[in-house]
Design an enzyme around this catalytic site. Sequence first.
Site, PDB file in Angstrom:
ATOM      1  N   ARG A   1       0.831  -1.200   0.000  1.00  0.00           N
ATOM      2  CA  ARG A   1       0.000   0.000   0.000  1.00  0.00           C
ATOM      3  C   ARG A   1       0.866   1.249   0.000  1.00  0.00           C
ATOM      4  O   ARG A   1       1.955   1.274   0.569  1.00  0.00           O
ATOM      5  CB  ARG A   1      -0.951   0.012   1.194  1.00  0.00           C
TER       6      ARG A   1
ATOM      7  N   SER B   1      -8.310  -0.095   0.920  1.00  0.00           N
ATOM      8  CA  SER B   1      -8.984  -0.530   2.140  1.00  0.00           C
ATOM      9  C   SER B   1      -9.672   0.640   2.848  1.00  0.00           C
ATOM     10  O   SER B   1     -10.514   1.295   2.273  1.00  0.00           O
ATOM     11  CB  SER B   1      -7.977  -1.238   3.053  1.00  0.00           C
ATOM     12  N   HIS B   2      -9.305   0.900   4.110  1.00  0.00           N
ATOM     13  CA  HIS B   2      -9.941   1.954   4.899  1.00  0.00           C
ATOM     14  C   HIS B   2      -9.094   3.230   4.948  1.00  0.00           C
ATOM     15  O   HIS B   2      -9.375   4.131   5.725  1.00  0.00           O
ATOM     16  CB  HIS B   2     -10.171   1.452   6.331  1.00  0.00           C
TER      17      HIS B   2
ATOM     18  N   LYS C   1      -3.903  -6.492  -2.220  1.00  0.00           N
ATOM     19  CA  LYS C   1      -3.979  -7.649  -1.342  1.00  0.00           C
ATOM     20  C   LYS C   1      -3.923  -8.877  -2.241  1.00  0.00           C
ATOM     21  O   LYS C   1      -4.627  -8.925  -3.257  1.00  0.00           O
ATOM     22  CB  LYS C   1      -5.273  -7.636  -0.525  1.00  0.00           C
TER      23      LYS C   1
ATOM     24  N   ASP D   1     -15.941  -1.068   5.856  1.00  0.00           N
ATOM     25  CA  ASP D   1     -14.816  -0.252   5.406  1.00  0.00           C
ATOM     26  C   ASP D   1     -14.826  -0.168   3.880  1.00  0.00           C
ATOM     27  O   ASP D   1     -15.733  -0.700   3.217  1.00  0.00           O
ATOM     28  CB  ASP D   1     -13.492  -0.791   5.950  1.00  0.00           C
TER      29      ASP D   1
ATOM     30  N   ASP E   1     -13.272  -1.527   1.409  1.00  0.00           N
ATOM     31  CA  ASP E   1     -13.231  -2.708   0.537  1.00  0.00           C
ATOM     32  C   ASP E   1     -14.011  -3.890   1.098  1.00  0.00           C
ATOM     33  O   ASP E   1     -13.902  -5.003   0.581  1.00  0.00           O
ATOM     34  CB  ASP E   1     -11.781  -3.105   0.234  1.00  0.00           C
TER      35      ASP E   1
ATOM     36  N   ASP F   1     -14.002  -5.794   3.873  1.00  0.00           N
ATOM     37  CA  ASP F   1     -13.544  -6.943   4.654  1.00  0.00           C
ATOM     38  C   ASP F   1     -13.559  -6.670   6.156  1.00  0.00           C
ATOM     39  O   ASP F   1     -13.225  -7.534   6.959  1.00  0.00           O
ATOM     40  CB  ASP F   1     -12.159  -7.437   4.204  1.00  0.00           C
ATOM     41  N   ARG F   2     -13.971  -5.446   6.553  1.00  0.00           N
ATOM     42  CA  ARG F   2     -14.099  -5.107   7.973  1.00  0.00           C
ATOM     43  C   ARG F   2     -15.497  -4.584   8.252  1.00  0.00           C
ATOM     44  O   ARG F   2     -16.039  -3.802   7.471  1.00  0.00           O
ATOM     45  CB  ARG F   2     -13.064  -4.049   8.366  1.00  0.00           C
TER      46      ARG F   2
ATOM     47  N   GLU G   1     -10.950 -10.155  14.858  1.00  0.00           N
ATOM     48  CA  GLU G   1      -9.999  -9.152  15.328  1.00  0.00           C
ATOM     49  C   GLU G   1     -10.745  -7.942  15.883  1.00  0.00           C
ATOM     50  O   GLU G   1     -11.862  -7.635  15.447  1.00  0.00           O
ATOM     51  CB  GLU G   1      -9.115  -8.676  14.172  1.00  0.00           C
TER      52      GLU G   1
ATOM     53  N   SER H   1     -10.269  -5.034  15.112  1.00  0.00           N
ATOM     54  CA  SER H   1     -10.446  -4.086  14.007  1.00  0.00           C
ATOM     55  C   SER H   1     -11.708  -4.337  13.188  1.00  0.00           C
ATOM     56  O   SER H   1     -12.084  -3.506  12.361  1.00  0.00           O
ATOM     57  CB  SER H   1      -9.228  -4.139  13.082  1.00  0.00           C
TER      58      SER H   1
ATOM     59  N   HIS I   1     -12.223  -7.369  11.384  1.00  0.00           N
ATOM     60  CA  HIS I   1     -12.056  -8.506  10.461  1.00  0.00           C
ATOM     61  C   HIS I   1     -12.641  -9.737  11.153  1.00  0.00           C
ATOM     62  O   HIS I   1     -12.181 -10.135  12.227  1.00  0.00           O
ATOM     63  CB  HIS I   1     -10.572  -8.768  10.171  1.00  0.00           C
TER      64      HIS I   1
END
Length: 464
Positions: A17, A105-106, A115, A239, A241, A243-244, A322, A324, A326
């Site tokens: 990134r 992502s975020h 990724k 988020d 993308d 995934d969160r 997680e 976060s 995830h």
Amino acid sequence: MAENFISKSIFREYDIRGIVDETLFQNCAYLIGKGFCYLNKKKRVVSIAVCRDGRLSSPKISEALIKGILESGVNVIDIGCGPTPMLYFASFLLNCDAGIMVTGSHNPKNHNGFKMTLNNNSYYGENIQKLYKYILNNNFIEGKGILTKKNVKKEYEKCLLERSGPFPDIKVIWDCGNGATGEIISSIVKNLPGIHKVLFEEIDGNFPNHHPDPSVEKNLTALKEKMMIEKADLGISFDGDGDRIGILSKDKFLVPGDLITAFLSGSILKKNPNQTIVLDIKSSNLAIKSIKDQDGKAVIWKTGHSLIKEKIKEINAPLAGEMSGHIFFNDNWFGFDDAIYSALRCLQEIKSNKGGLSSFLKTLPISFSSPEIRIECEEKNKFKIVETVKKIASSCYDSSKLLLIDGLRVTNEKGWWLLRASNTQAALIVRAEGSSNVNLRALITEVKKYLIEAGLDVNLDIYF
């Protein structure tokens, strides 16, 4: 700009990134495509699925990445714009050898990155550093791959719904934050009972309504207001993308990722007690105890989506989460972090759990925990400081009180505290949980003392 210029700074622990046109350029994407194919040529990578998020820079970066792959003689299946978990799903569905997601992502709108997966496993750590070295050494292969475009959204949506439910008849507000989940969420909610309203579903890389990070309360202001107006039972956010996940309970409480995981483990453990649920090292004793009380076993592991995915495969855990946001289902899903599927399973759990999420939260004892505290620290110093604190703490505590798998987590009679180096930022992470507010302050004071001894003077009192 040299033809093969590429910044080492963009090659991180879990992914790649950088800042567009500052550290990450279109030509970097081309070189990453070329380097990835060469690095994995012995693994006979024949086809790679490629997806992109809704950022303004993503179409051109994706185009350059695909060009590099095709010119290496590897075929590409371009699935267009969508969330990261759709890329993971496509890799399974289309039987691809690898998958690459173009996403920031975020992160802020001028950031982007990649990724990657290989044979449906996360591609991270040492492999990402090898990729950088291969690119520097011009280690490439030449060829002519075939480009195919395929829309997998309908198959993805169908699978999401078939592998979750039944669902409750409640009112839910969904906040897509103008990220990559908008189109899919707008379609899926039409198939759910209850009342569902979607905010900011238009995919817009300017993120005009709020920053796409559901773990930060200020980004959920519009969601809270809409929940209040609509008298909604639940708020769900994503988020950039997808995934969160972020979950707001009926009283607008932002549920931490570890407690979401503890809640979601309920029906899994009812069917099969004594199974292992994986939590990341930032997780609370509250979540650990809740899983234990539901006849499960909690295992603490390293933070990072790639590391968690590897761990649940290693021990065949049905669920991981997680702090976060995830969340990884490995019982009736594919073991990858998918916020859309997690949202559907949360609805399923509310349906099967008498009283739903709010009732579950009320059964938990009062927690005295700090937020996740990020302390700015130069990249070259952050790991040194953690190692110094480890040595100091090791001289003060019995080894049974120390968990050293990812930084340092210390348990004592007051509670526990954590110090670790961020793998994605020039920062140290501190978190603590005490048996009382007084004990929490004492734990934070202890961390501060050790940091000062390690040469970093920092004021942690501002977080209280």
